[in-house]
Design a protein around this motif. Structure first.
Motif, short mmCIF file in Angstrom:
data_model
loop_
_atom_site.label_atom_id
_atom_site.label_comp_id
_atom_site.label_asym_id
_atom_site.label_seq_id
_atom_site.Cartn_x
_atom_site.Cartn_y
_atom_site.Cartn_z
N ASN A 114 5.98 1.11 -22.14
CA ASN A 114 6.99 1.35 -21.12
C ASN A 114 6.64 0.74 -19.78
OD1 ASN A 114 9.29 3.22 -21.88
ND2 ASN A 114 7.55 4.19 -22.87
N GLY A 115 5.39 0.87 -19.38
CA GLY A 115 5.03 0.45 -18.04
C GLY A 115 3.52 0.48 -17.87
N GLY A 116 3.09 1.09 -16.76
CA GLY A 116 1.69 1.03 -16.37
C GLY A 116 0.69 1.47 -17.44
N LEU A 117 1.01 2.54 -18.15
CA LEU A 117 0.08 3.06 -19.15
C LEU A 117 -0.18 2.05 -20.26
CD1 LEU A 117 -0.52 6.40 -20.48
CD2 LEU A 117 0.70 5.05 -22.14
N VAL A 534 8.80 -3.47 -7.85
CA VAL A 534 8.93 -3.63 -9.30
C VAL A 534 8.08 -2.58 -10.00
CG1 VAL A 534 9.55 -6.07 -9.43
CG2 VAL A 534 7.15 -5.46 -9.18
N LYS A 535 8.71 -1.76 -10.82
CA LYS A 535 8.05 -0.67 -11.54
C LYS A 535 9.14 0.11 -12.27
CE LYS A 535 6.43 0.54 -7.49
NZ LYS A 535 5.03 0.68 -7.85
N ARG A 536 8.78 1.03 -13.15
CA ARG A 536 9.82 1.85 -13.79
C ARG A 536 10.64 2.59 -12.74
NH1 ARG A 536 9.88 2.53 -19.44
NH2 ARG A 536 11.58 3.98 -19.00
N TYR A 540 10.10 9.85 -8.43
CA TYR A 540 8.89 9.94 -7.62
C TYR A 540 8.45 8.60 -7.05
CZ TYR A 540 5.47 7.98 -10.95
OH TYR A 540 4.75 7.12 -11.74
N LYS A 541 8.87 7.51 -7.68
CA LYS A 541 8.51 6.18 -7.18
C LYS A 541 9.39 5.78 -5.99
CE LYS A 541 6.65 4.41 -11.61
NZ LYS A 541 5.31 3.88 -11.29
N ARG A 542 10.50 6.46 -5.85
CA ARG A 542 11.36 6.41 -4.67
C ARG A 542 11.96 5.03 -4.37
NH1 ARG A 542 8.70 10.31 -0.11
NH2 ARG A 542 7.25 8.58 0.09
N ASN A 612 16.01 -6.49 -16.79
CA ASN A 612 14.98 -6.52 -17.83
C ASN A 612 13.57 -6.83 -17.31
OD1 ASN A 612 14.53 -6.07 -20.60
ND2 ASN A 612 14.17 -8.26 -20.89
N TYR A 613 13.12 -6.02 -16.38
CA TYR A 613 11.75 -6.19 -15.87
C TYR A 613 10.74 -5.99 -16.99
CZ TYR A 613 7.56 -5.65 -13.09
OH TYR A 613 6.31 -5.80 -12.59
N ASP A 614 9.93 -6.98 -17.22
CA ASP A 614 8.85 -6.87 -18.22
C ASP A 614 7.69 -7.74 -17.74
OD1 ASP A 614 9.70 -9.48 -18.73
OD2 ASP A 614 10.42 -9.06 -20.76
N VAL A 615 6.65 -7.86 -18.54
CA VAL A 615 5.45 -8.58 -18.09
C VAL A 615 5.78 -10.03 -17.75
CG1 VAL A 615 3.14 -9.37 -18.75
CG2 VAL A 615 3.87 -7.06 -19.33
N THR A 616 6.61 -10.64 -18.59
CA THR A 616 6.97 -12.04 -18.37
C THR A 616 7.68 -12.23 -17.03
OG1 THR A 616 7.14 -12.36 -20.75
CG2 THR A 616 8.25 -13.99 -19.36
N SER A 639 -2.19 6.22 -10.10
CA SER A 639 -2.93 5.08 -9.57
C SER A 639 -1.96 4.01 -9.10
CB SER A 639 -3.85 4.49 -10.65
OG SER A 639 -4.27 3.20 -10.27
N GLY A 640 -1.15 3.54 -10.05
CA GLY A 640 -0.35 2.35 -9.80
C GLY A 640 -1.21 1.14 -10.13
N THR A 641 -0.60 0.11 -10.69
CA THR A 641 -1.33 -1.15 -10.88
C THR A 641 -0.53 -2.34 -10.35
OG1 THR A 641 -0.50 -1.20 -13.16
CG2 THR A 641 -2.79 -0.49 -12.84
N SER A 642 0.78 -2.19 -10.20
CA SER A 642 1.51 -3.33 -9.62
C SER A 642 1.08 -3.52 -8.17
CB SER A 642 3.03 -3.16 -9.76
OG SER A 642 3.51 -2.18 -8.89
N ASN A 643 0.67 -2.43 -7.52
CA ASN A 643 0.10 -2.57 -6.17
C ASN A 643 -1.08 -3.56 -6.16
OD1 ASN A 643 -1.35 -0.75 -7.73
ND2 ASN A 643 -1.41 0.89 -6.20
N MET A 644 -1.90 -3.49 -7.22
CA MET A 644 -3.08 -4.37 -7.30
C MET A 644 -2.68 -5.82 -7.59
SD MET A 644 -5.30 -1.79 -9.69
CE MET A 644 -5.58 -0.08 -9.19
N LYS A 645 -1.73 -5.97 -8.54
CA LYS A 645 -1.29 -7.33 -8.91
C LYS A 645 -0.69 -8.05 -7.70
CE LYS A 645 0.36 -5.32 -13.23
NZ LYS A 645 1.60 -4.82 -13.86
N LEU A 646 0.12 -7.32 -6.94
CA LEU A 646 0.78 -7.93 -5.78
C LEU A 646 -0.22 -8.29 -4.70
CD1 LEU A 646 3.86 -5.64 -6.05
CD2 LEU A 646 4.07 -8.11 -5.69
C1 LIG Z 1 2.02 -3.54 -13.96
C2 LIG Z 1 3.29 -3.21 -14.62
C3 LIG Z 1 3.83 -1.93 -14.50
C4 LIG Z 1 3.19 -0.83 -13.67
O1 LIG Z 1 3.74 -0.82 -12.39
P1 LIG Z 1 3.45 0.39 -11.37
O2 LIG Z 1 4.01 -0.07 -10.09
O3 LIG Z 1 1.98 0.57 -11.32
O4 LIG Z 1 4.16 1.57 -11.93
C5 LIG Z 1 5.04 -1.67 -15.13
N1 LIG Z 1 5.67 -2.61 -15.85
C6 LIG Z 1 5.19 -3.85 -15.98
C7 LIG Z 1 5.95 -4.85 -16.77
C8 LIG Z 1 3.98 -4.20 -15.37
O5 LIG Z 1 3.49 -5.44 -15.52
#
Ligand SMILES: *Cc1c(COP(=O)(O)O)cnc(C)c1O
Length: 802
Positions: A114-117, A534-536, A540-542, A612-616, A639-646
């Motif tokens: 689904n997302g971060g996990l 960008v995230k689900r 809570y993500k607001r 359609n937000y996805d890894v690609t 934690s969040g991980t998109s924060n780190m990628k950005l």
């Molecule tokens: C990294 C990533 C996430 C996680 O995003 P968060 O902002 O940490 O919730 C969700 N979806 C995709 C496609 C990602 O690459």
């Protein structure tokens, strides 16, 4: 194994000829992809085999990472990169008049999460191989991955994601490693030479067939395995004349990925999935152990095997391990328990109550009768052991079975030697709030492991120009050792580097602008601030707070108050059953429509919600971001991980002091981040005293009122009921995500950001500091901590191929 351009060209010509009886110039894009992926497979096959042989010879301890989700995205480029072939292949294709990026579009995005996990689980796989550990993934081969998202009249529509139809490039079916998994029926304990063994009757037998996916390590000769299980009808003898119904019921088990990471539906099927991949994984691990390691001496198991429970979905592993050890291998209960606890470890991913799974005893007894007996016994002994040592209240609060339900987090905690949170604040909240009782009982089990991201994918693959700039300034070593990235900070006052950074960002924005034009028809100015969330989609993500900011900017612009040009970019899927999240999508889409077509606004403000937000898609958006929106309600984002990628791509973060945002701030310093909002203690104070009354804020703040009212006063067309739903939500007493409480500090920090944007040199200096310090979130660092402190692994000795 090195490859030259010429060798590669020959191999490609040969494959295309063999597969399609064509010349390269005649091949379609899909055919080129098939041929190219076959060459890559041939490239890693020898080292995959060698890794397996070395494992058997060296008998190093291995970790098995159990996760109901894996979200790797696409694998072509990362396999090329990790083989050390990316540059050569890309250039060779160019010589042939072909383009790797174009060919790569033929690969379906493997969205089994689904997302971060799920993304974290995939990053861990890549990292275990790249840091030289033997680690294996264990999960489900869903026939349908996460749904494809479309917008129709501004509403989200979900389409099936039939990814397997076009994919068998990377997986290998290993039928000989199949195992049987049993559901339902009756179980009676019968005496067999003094050992009580279960006898099953009328149970449903399912065959679990593994599909293995190679996980190529970064230029180190090692290739690990991600094992995904498929459910099939069992061989004859177990089920004699399977009907179509039987087949459907069985195939349903691995049919769909539940499109939600916090609320679950189809509960029975979900529980079936959880047991299915957990049982299949453990059976195959123990088969290997008995055959290759120590026969039936299970006391040694924790020295050879570590099993990781990623969130609660595989928590049944605790009970299933007990079942296998006690029932199948006849290890005494006490010994088996000792072995189980030493083998298992568990990561908690959220403090959101609705995500802490609980299963009704009745459902569990019906579907997994023996497992329910075992859980009952684990619970009974747990209570027994603590009697008179701690208060009855603590026992009741922490036991596994309570109020007719099995609490999966409690099973995971009681059955594991290690429990970790995923960022410092999150772990602290587990220890002091959410799992306080357990922390008092087992303080030594708790530890923090802040999440990480794979810089290989998010910088080397997604942002080749930035990679080249790093090579040019600090040398190439950072690609293998991220510590080196800190040297980039030495270029803080180097005008040439700052100009290069600016140019790279601009070029990436031009590319994204083209994608936006192609997909939405909307023209955006690459000189504007690209402001990205960008995230689900989740309350809570607001995303709602970002929406209020957009409405605020719009109203300012209409009133003649100027702001720098800005393009706000969203990417987010909502769980299909999550009504509020879908209402938010609708309102954002209608707001975007209104603003993007308002001639008064022109290109001062654009709002783009990409489908359609996805890894690609993430790989395309993130390198083009100027601003990273990380604005969850403090305490809610583990934690969040998109924060780190950005951050790694030079975006500046606007952040509440939540999750790993706090650690980003530590890393870059407060001058290089835009932090705002309520602090943890303020949030908890509101919760404890139930004293949050947003209507007072709203009545007393004209700017806020103007933005919030636009949701219901007809400003935004075609979204009356959805706008009203958002309005009501914001103004509800004790609204738990405290949107309006953070509104004014959010607007203030955005104003500060606009001022920084006006100072171009300063902006790119901040950007540079963020890139340099993203090394702190390199997943390889995270994985080394897991390996050392939780799993106790040693690296596999393997010859680097030439
Ligand atoms: C990294 C990533 C996430 C996680 O995003 P968060 O902002 O940490 O919730 C969700 N979806 C995709 C496609 C990602 O690459």
């Amino acid at each position: 194994m090195r490859i030259t351009k010429e060798e590669f060209k020959q191999r490609l010509a040969r494959k295309v000829r063999n597969y399609y009886e064509e010349e390269i110039s005649e091949a379609s894009n899909a055919e080129l992809f098939a041929a190219l992926s076959a060459i890559v497979r041939d490239g890693f096959a020898p080292q995959w085999r060698r890794t397996r042989i070395s494992e058997k010879e060296q008998k190093q301890k291995q970790v098995y990472y159990f996760s109901i989700e894996f979200l790797p995205g696409t694998l072509l480029k990362s396999n090329l990169l990790n083989l050390g072939w990316l540059e050569t292949v890309s250039e060779a294709l160019e010589d042939l008049g072909l383009d790797l990026d174009t060919i790569a579009t033929a690969e379906p995005d493997m969205a089994l999460g689904n997302g971060g996990l799920g993304r974290l689980a995939a990053a861990f796989m890549d990292s275990l191989a790249s840091t030289g550990y033997t680690g294996n993934g264990n999960g489900i081969r869903y026939k349908y991955g996460l749904f494809k998202q479309k917008f129709v009249n501004g509403y989200q529509k979900e389409l099936p994601n039939d990814w397997l139809k076009s994919q068998d490039y990377w997986e290998v079916r290993r039928e000989s490693k199949s195992v049987l998994v049993r559901f339902g029926g009756q179980v009676h304990m019968v005496d067999d030479n003094g050992w009580l063994v279960p006898q099953y009757e009328g149970e449903e037998v399912v065959r679990a067939v593994p599909y293995d996916i190679a996980i190529v390590g970064y230029q180190n000769g090692l290739t690990n395995t991600l094992r995904l299980w498929d459910a099939e009808i069992p061989p004859e003898g177990e089920l004699n004349y399977p009907t179509i119904e039987d087949r459907r019921r069985i195939e349903d088990i691995t049919s769909i990925l539940y499109p939600d990471d916090s609320n679950y539906e189809g509960r029975l099927l979900r529980l079936k999935q959880e047991y299915f991949f957990t049982s299949a994984g453990l059976q195959s691990i123990l088969n290997y152990y008995v055959k290759e390691i120590a026969k039936h001496d299970f006391s040694e198991l924790p020295n050879y095997v570590a099993i990781h429970i990623n969130d609660t979905h595989p928590a049944l592993a605790v009970a299933e391990m007990m079942r296998l050890l006690v029932d199948k291998y006849r290890v005494s209960w006490d010994k088996a328990w000792n072995i189980t606890v030493k083998t298992m470890s568990y990561t908690n991913h959220t403090i959101m109550q609705e995500a802490l799974e609980k299963w009704e005893i009745s459902m569990m007894s019906e579907l997994l009768p023996r497992i329910m007996q075992i859980i009952t016994e684990i619970d009974r002994r747990y209570v027994e052991n603590l009697k008179n040592k701690v208060s009855d209240e603590v026992i009741e609060r922490t036991r596994i079975i309570k109020d007719g339900k099995v609490r999966m987090a409690h099973l995971a905690i009681i059955g594991s030697h290690s429990i970790n949170g995923v960022a410092e604040l999150h772990t602290q909240l587990l220890e002091t709030e959410v799992l306080k009782d357990f922390y008092n009982l087992y303080p030594e089990r708790f530890n923090n492991k802040t999440n990480g991201i794979t810089l290989r994918r998010w910088i080397q693959i997604a942002n080749p120009d930035l990679s080249k700039l790093l090579d040019k300034t600090i040398g190439k070593e950072w690609r293998a050792n991220s510590d080196e990235m800190l040297n980039f900070e030495k270029y803080l006052h180097n005008s040439e580097t700052l100009n290069s950074l600016k140019k790279i960002k601009y070029d990436n924005k031009v590319k994204l602008a083209k994608l936006i034009k192609d997909r939405t028809g909307i023209i955006v100015d690459p000189k504007a601030i690209f402001d990205v969330q960008v995230k689900r989609l989740h309350a809570y993500k607001r995303q709602t707070l970002k929406l209020l900011h957009i409405l605020h900017l719009y109203q300012d612009l209409k009133a003649g108050i100027d702001h720098p040009k800005r393009v706000v970019i969203f990417g987010a899927k909502a769980a299909p059953s999550y009504v509020f999240a879908k209402q938010v999508i609708k309102v954002i889409n209608e707001t975007a429509n209104m603003i993007n077509n308002d001639p008064d606004i022109h290109d001062k403000l654009k709002v783009i919600f990409l489908e359609n937000y996805d890894v690609t898609l993430a790989e395309k958006i993130i390198p083009a971001a100027d601003v990273s929106e990380q604005i969850s309600t403090t305490t809610k984002e583990a934690s969040g991980t998109s924060n780190m990628k950005l951050m790694a791509n030079g975006a500046l973060t606007v952040a509440t002091m939540d999750g790993a945002n706090i650690e980003i701030k530590d890393a870059v310093g407060e001058d290089n981040i835009f932090s705002f909002g309520l602090a943890k203690d303020e949030v908890y104070k509101y919760y404890a005293s139930k004293s949050y009354h947003p209507r007072n804020l709203y009545e007393n703040d004209a700017v806020m009122k103007r933005a919030v009212d636009s949701l219901i006063d007809g400003t935004i067309p075609n979204s009356n009921s959805e706008g009203q739903a958002l309005f009501n939500n914001f103004l509800e007493d004790n609204e738990q995500f405290l949107v309006l409480a953070d509104f004014s500090s959010y607007i203030k920090i955005q104003n500060k950001l606009e001022q920084a944007w006006a100072q171009e040199r300063l902006w790119y200096q901040m950007s540079l500091v963020n890139i340099a310090h993203s090394e702190r979130f390199d997943v390889d660092k995270t994985i080394k901590r897991y390996a050392k402190e939780i799993w106790h692994l040693n690296q596999l000795k393997i010859e680097k191929t030439k």
